[in-house]
Design an enzyme around this catalytic site. Structure first.
Site, PDB file in Angstrom:
ATOM      1  N   ASP A 100       0.851  -1.180   0.000  1.00 56.72           N
ATOM      2  CA  ASP A 100       0.000   0.000   0.000  1.00 56.72           C
ATOM      3  C   ASP A 100       0.895   1.242   0.000  1.00 56.72           C
ATOM      4  O   ASP A 100       1.798   1.343  -0.820  1.00 56.72           O
ATOM      5  CB  ASP A 100      -0.969  -0.072   1.189  1.00 56.72           C
ATOM      6  CG  ASP A 100      -1.947   1.084   1.267  1.00 56.72           C
ATOM      7  OD1 ASP A 100      -2.918   1.087   0.487  1.00 56.72           O
ATOM      8  OD2 ASP A 100      -1.741   1.978   2.109  1.00 56.72           O
ATOM      9  N   HIS A 301      -7.217  -6.224  -1.200  1.00 55.34           N
ATOM     10  CA  HIS A 301      -6.114  -5.268  -1.022  1.00 55.34           C
ATOM     11  C   HIS A 301      -5.096  -5.687   0.025  1.00 55.34           C
ATOM     12  O   HIS A 301      -3.917  -5.374  -0.083  1.00 55.34           O
ATOM     13  CB  HIS A 301      -6.694  -3.907  -0.639  1.00 55.34           C
ATOM     14  CG  HIS A 301      -5.667  -2.838  -0.458  1.00 55.34           C
ATOM     15  ND1 HIS A 301      -4.905  -2.351  -1.500  1.00 55.34           N
ATOM     16  CD2 HIS A 301      -5.260  -2.162   0.652  1.00 55.34           C
ATOM     17  CE1 HIS A 301      -4.087  -1.422  -1.049  1.00 55.34           C
ATOM     18  NE2 HIS A 301      -4.280  -1.286   0.253  1.00 55.34           N
TER      19      HIS A 301
END
Length: 325
Positions: A100, A301
């Protein structure tokens, strides 16, 4: 060897890290809104494979320093923290792996300090070289016409605005945010996109409710919530508030490739992968040292937590093929 918590003093700042194993240094950098704990599945596996695995709390998170000034969270400062951590650990070089926002920090660490970071692994967020229009202008255009929706990055810009939504119920907000981007709990096709805020609404209006993602146990959520209940969210959110500064700071690196050996692993259901598909396609130019690139079908994610065994295997295989430190 069990994992050990340490505080190191790096470039005048305090960085908390968790370390396990001995061997070549692998520095693990988390994203938003996480902590060193997001690497809990990787630390013992990397240690067992013969590496010194070190997961940091990024500046603004956990027990690391939390400067008050918003511009203290610009990319060049976080890169400097990584360099300082390597030196504080008595090492000359490291492999850096990020997820991320940590992927962006890892990529820029390799770009700015190639003599320190000999290889770079990127999870979830592809490498996108600096370039194009000012980021705030791009994000402002992502909402629907007429202002009925606002992109979450734009929503995070105003100091205090997102904090006012999150901090009255940190645990509940985190559960919803994690769930919104997890493969087994994310909103289905046709549902309102949780990356956007409706007019007059909040981000959490579009979060799923009712159950946690499969990768996130109640204890795991407790760990994350306890850290942010103690520290607040401003340090973490300040990363988003520096994207225009980063664009200015890194002007000399416009379009620059990262040439060290690299790895990318993304989730097939992750918006970071699908929205940035062009960046992945550009890897022959932007990541000429790419060793392997993988998209995990049916994964969201939070890739190293959703699919730890696959990610661990890919990391260990890639590390094993790197030139000796």
């Amino acid at each position: 060897m069990a994992a050990q918590h340490r505080l190191v003093f790096a470039a005048g700042r305090r960085i908390h890290l968790v370390e396990q194993g001995a061997g070549p240094l692998v520095l693990l950098v988390h994203g938003f809104p996480e902590s060193w704990y997001s690497w809990r599945h990787q630390l013992p596996v990397l240690a067992a494979a013969g590496y010194r695995a070190v997961a940091v709390d990024v500046r603004g998170y956990g027990r690391s320093s939390k400067p008050a000034e918003a511009d203290a969270y610009r990319m060049v400062e976080l890169v400097a923290d990584n360099v300082a951590v390597v030196r504080a650990l008595g090492e000359e070089s490291a492999v850096v792996v990020g997820h991320d926002w940590g992927a962006a920090v890892a990529a820029n660490s390799a770009l700015l300090w190639p003599e320190v970071f000999r290889a770079v692994g990127l999870l979830s967020v592809p490498y996108t070289p600096r370039g194009g229009p000012r980021p705030s202008d791009v994000f402002a255009q992502l909402g629907g016409g007429g202002g009925e929706e606002e992109f979450y990055v734009s929503y995070f810009q105003e100091p205090g605005r997102a904090e006012a939504e999150i901090e009255p119920d940190v645990r509940g907000w985190l559960a919803g945010f994690y769930g919104a981007l997890s493969a087994d709990t994310m909103p289905g096709p046709g549902a309102p996109d949780p990356h956007f805020v409706g007019s007059g609404g909040t981000l959490r209006d579009r979060f799923p409710t009712g159950r946690l993602p499969g990768w996130l146990g109640e204890r795991d959520l407790d760990v994350y919530a306890a850290e942010f209940e103690r520290t607040g969210l401003t340090g973490a959110l300040n990363r988003y508030r520096n994207m225009d500064r980063d664009w200015e700071d890194l002007a000399a690196y416009d379009g620059a490739p990262i040439t060290q050996p690299s790895l990318f692993v993304g989730g097939g259901l992750d918006a970071s992968t699908t929205w940035l598909a062009d960046a992945i396609e550009a890897y022959p130019v932007t990541l000429p040292g790419l060793v392997s690139s993988h998209i995990l079908d049916g994964c969201g994610h939070w890739i190293q937590q959703e699919r730890p065994e696959e990610v661990n295997r890919l990391l260990v295989d890639w590390l094993a093929g790197l030139p000796a430190a």
